[in-house]
Design an enzyme around this catalytic site. Structure first.
Site, short mmCIF file in Angstrom:
data_model
loop_
_atom_site.label_atom_id
_atom_site.label_comp_id
_atom_site.label_asym_id
_atom_site.label_seq_id
_atom_site.Cartn_x
_atom_site.Cartn_y
_atom_site.Cartn_z
N LYS A 22 59.23 -5.24 -11.44
CA LYS A 22 58.47 -4.22 -12.18
C LYS A 22 57.01 -4.65 -12.35
CE LYS A 22 58.12 -2.86 -17.07
NZ LYS A 22 57.09 -3.84 -17.43
N ASN A 23 56.82 -5.89 -12.82
CA ASN A 23 55.46 -6.30 -13.17
C ASN A 23 54.61 -6.63 -11.94
OD1 ASN A 23 55.93 -5.90 -15.86
ND2 ASN A 23 56.63 -8.00 -16.21
N CYS A 116 55.89 -0.79 -24.68
CA CYS A 116 56.81 -1.20 -25.74
C CYS A 116 56.04 -1.67 -26.96
CB CYS A 116 57.69 -2.34 -25.22
SG CYS A 116 58.88 -1.80 -24.00
N ARG A 121 48.83 -4.83 -29.23
CA ARG A 121 48.58 -5.12 -27.81
C ARG A 121 47.19 -4.60 -27.47
NH1 ARG A 121 53.96 -3.89 -24.29
NH2 ARG A 121 53.06 -5.48 -22.93
N PRO A 122 46.16 -5.34 -27.94
CA PRO A 122 44.79 -4.86 -27.76
C PRO A 122 44.37 -4.89 -26.30
CG PRO A 122 44.81 -7.06 -28.75
CD PRO A 122 46.23 -6.63 -28.63
N ILE A 123 43.25 -4.20 -26.00
CA ILE A 123 42.70 -4.23 -24.64
C ILE A 123 41.27 -4.76 -24.65
CG2 ILE A 123 44.21 -2.44 -23.65
CD1 ILE A 123 41.85 -0.46 -24.03
N ASP A 308 59.27 -12.37 -21.74
CA ASP A 308 60.18 -11.28 -21.35
C ASP A 308 61.64 -11.73 -21.31
OD1 ASP A 308 58.22 -9.42 -21.20
OD2 ASP A 308 58.15 -9.29 -19.02
N ARG A 400 63.06 1.76 -18.09
CA ARG A 400 61.68 1.46 -17.70
C ARG A 400 61.63 0.28 -16.75
NH1 ARG A 400 57.74 1.93 -22.73
NH2 ARG A 400 56.37 1.38 -21.03
C1 UD1 Z 1 52.59 -9.66 -21.05
C2 UD1 Z 1 53.16 -10.98 -20.58
C3 UD1 Z 1 53.79 -10.76 -19.25
C4 UD1 Z 1 54.84 -9.68 -19.45
C5 UD1 Z 1 54.26 -8.41 -20.03
C6 UD1 Z 1 55.29 -7.35 -20.34
C7 UD1 Z 1 52.32 -13.25 -20.83
C8 UD1 Z 1 51.13 -14.12 -20.81
N1 UD1 Z 1 52.09 -11.96 -20.54
O1 UD1 Z 1 51.65 -9.21 -20.12
O2 UD1 Z 1 54.38 -11.94 -18.77
O3 UD1 Z 1 55.45 -9.41 -18.24
O4 UD1 Z 1 53.60 -8.72 -21.22
O5 UD1 Z 1 56.10 -7.73 -21.39
O6 UD1 Z 1 53.43 -13.68 -21.05
N2 UD1 Z 1 45.74 -9.80 -25.48
C9 UD1 Z 1 44.64 -9.55 -26.26
N3 UD1 Z 1 43.66 -8.73 -25.75
C10 UD1 Z 1 43.74 -8.17 -24.52
C11 UD1 Z 1 44.87 -8.45 -23.73
C12 UD1 Z 1 45.85 -9.26 -24.25
O7 UD1 Z 1 44.53 -10.02 -27.38
O8 UD1 Z 1 42.82 -7.44 -24.12
C13 UD1 Z 1 46.82 -10.66 -26.02
C14 UD1 Z 1 48.08 -9.84 -26.28
O9 UD1 Z 1 48.06 -9.20 -27.50
C15 UD1 Z 1 49.16 -10.87 -26.20
C16 UD1 Z 1 48.64 -11.81 -25.13
O10 UD1 Z 1 47.22 -11.62 -25.08
O11 UD1 Z 1 49.28 -11.58 -27.40
C17 UD1 Z 1 49.32 -11.56 -23.78
O12 UD1 Z 1 48.73 -10.53 -23.19
P1 UD1 Z 1 48.80 -10.17 -21.66
O13 UD1 Z 1 49.24 -11.29 -20.81
O14 UD1 Z 1 47.53 -9.48 -21.35
O15 UD1 Z 1 49.91 -9.08 -21.76
P2 UD1 Z 1 50.47 -8.26 -20.63
O16 UD1 Z 1 49.56 -8.12 -19.49
O17 UD1 Z 1 51.05 -7.04 -21.28
#
Ligand code: UD1
Length: 421
Positions: A22-23, A116, A121-123, A308, A400
């Site tokens: 998926k990822n 989820c 989950r900021p961007i 995960d 999903r």
């Molecule tokens: C994350 C997981 C990934 C998993 C996916 C779905 C990690 C490092 N990442 O990826 O393995 O497959 O979820 O569950 O394990 N963050 C910020 N600001 C941002 C982006 C991220 O603060 O702009 C923080 C998030 O809140 C979180 C961390 O960074 O605490 C991990 O984020 P990230 O790796 O970007 O998350 P995903 O890409 O969703």
């Protein structure tokens, strides 16, 4: 509304073939926006997040055709750089289109992604990275407008955390940007390497993926690889099937996976007393006796233990001898499955980052709602090993990320039915 009705206590025997990741497929689908001509992808999992990506591509004007796990995408007639908020909300990975659209059009409008509920989950890291590459970004009532009238320019990014999504967005923005981009403290997940492999097969110049320092030299255009590009196996789905066997007992062969991607997960199963054998791309698991609690499990970035897999491996530990300790370091709100596990008789105390699981002799069936994708999968694992019948609602979360859940499990001897109400 659908539910999975699971009659627990039936050991698994047989084999399960691992789906594509998926990822990995989601960022590769977003990358198709940057390609001229028709991209053909193989081993794409039939999961609802993939369909959500296809809907986004179609709304952008792309032609997407699908036959089972093969997907073709042609973006030659695509002309829209905008994604409406309903589509953005359909999954977290919609944010990955930001880099791809900026790379193609020098502009895009989108909104915050869904996905989820795992806590905040900021961007902010994604936005800061695009700004560094020359995009002006405004946020008006949730509509995020990105504009780089002169196109994107390569630059040095030093990430404060090796965010998977941010690394992917930068890669997509950088492959056709002007000049060189360097990502320090880049994510090293196998899905990053899969995206880099795909982009390289399309003519991109990328090196260092998997090392934490990725270097990208922008090229003018990307063209589809001659042969269909194959998506890597889903390491979390493979871990899920292992966990199902660890809960239900029996002997299972998880086929077509990449055991090297599970190096932090396999030893945990071994510590619990499961017999594990790795043969090439197959992992055999045999659980005969009651499991034993393993050493503390701390989720972290790859190659550490994946967030995960945290809920998924908690399921068999609910009935292990001794006390298991989890420390969740990636997300703030990732113990929502523990409430349903407690309703099955599990003894779990979760506070902040830490969950303490004191093994009980057995779980019993329950009626529960999947709180999120992996939490839902964990409840399915737990229900397979529980005494009696469980009804798991919120199947849309599980769909999903998992293809054919009930068919695969039933083929290995489980009793799982999907019921629509
Ligand atoms: C994350 C997981 C990934 C998993 C996916 C779905 C990690 C490092 N990442 O990826 O393995 O497959 O979820 O569950 O394990 N963050 C910020 N600001 C941002 C982006 C991220 O603060 O702009 C923080 C998030 O809140 C979180 C961390 O960074 O605490 C991990 O984020 P990230 O790796 O970007 O998350 P995903 O890409 O969703």
């Amino acid at each position: 509304m659908q539910k999975l009705v699971i009659e627990g206590g039936k050991p698994l025997f047989g084999e399960i073939i691992t789906q594509g990741a998926k990822n990995a497929v989601l960022p590769v689908l977003a990358a198709c926006v940057l390609c001229k001509g028709t991209v053909r992808l193989a081993n794409c999992p039939c999961i609802s997040d993939r369909y959500a990506s296809a809907r986004i591509l179609t709304a952008l004007g792309a032609r997407v055709t699908t036959e089972g796990s093969s997907v073709s995408v042609c973006c030659d007639d695509a002309d829209s750089p905008n994604i409406d908020s309903a589509l953005m909300k359909s999954m977290r990975s919609s944010i990955i289109f930001m880099g791809a659209l900026l790379g193609r059009y020098g502009k895009c409008t989108l909104s915050c992604p869904g996905g989820c509920n795992l806590g905040p989950r900021p961007i902010d890291m994604h936005i800061a990275a695009m700004k560094r590459m020359g995009a002006e970004i405004t946020d008006e009532h949730g509509a995020i407008s990105c504009n780089a009238p002169k196109g994107l320019t390569g630059c040095r990014h030093s990430l404060s955390f090796p965010s998977v999504g941010t690394t992917e967005n930068i890669m997509l923005a950088a492959v056709c940007a002007e000049g060189e981009t360097v990502i320090s403290n880049a994510a090293r997940e196998p899905e990053i390497c899969c995206l880099a492999d795909f982009l390289r097969a399309c003519g991109a110049k990328i090196s260092g993926d998997g090392s934490g320092r990725i270097v990208i030299e922008g090229v003018r255009e990307l063209y589809p690889p001659k042969d269909p590009f194959e998506i890597i196996p889903d390491r979390i789905a493979a871990a899920t099937w292992l966990s199902c066997a660890a809960c239900a007992g029996g002997e299972l062969l998880v086929r077509n996976c990449n055991p090297a991607h599970l190096e932090a997960v396999i030893p945990i199963f071994e510590q619990t007393g499961c017999r594990i054998r790795v043969f090439g791309t197959n992992i055999y698991i045999h659980r005969r006796e009651r499991l034993t609690a393993p050493e503390t499990i701390r989720t972290t970035v790859y190659p550490g233990f994946p967030t995960d897999a945290q809920a998924i491996i908690m399921a068999p530990l609910c009935t292990a001898r001794g006390t298991s300790v989890f420390v969740e370091n990636i997300f703030e709100n990732r113990y929502r499955h523990t409430e349903a596990m407690r309703s099955m008789g599990a003894d779990i105390r979760a506070e902040g980052k830490v969950a303490v699981v004191t093994g009980v002799p057995a779980l019993h069936g329950t009626v529960a709602e999947a709180p999120d994708l992996r939490g839902g999968a964990a409840l399915v694992c737990a229900a397979l090993g529980a005494e009696g019948t469980s009804e798991i609602y919120g199947v849309n979360y599980i769909d999903r990320g998992y293809e054919d859940t009930e068919r695969l499990l039933c083929s290995a001897g489980a009793d799982v039915k999907r019921i629509s109400e």
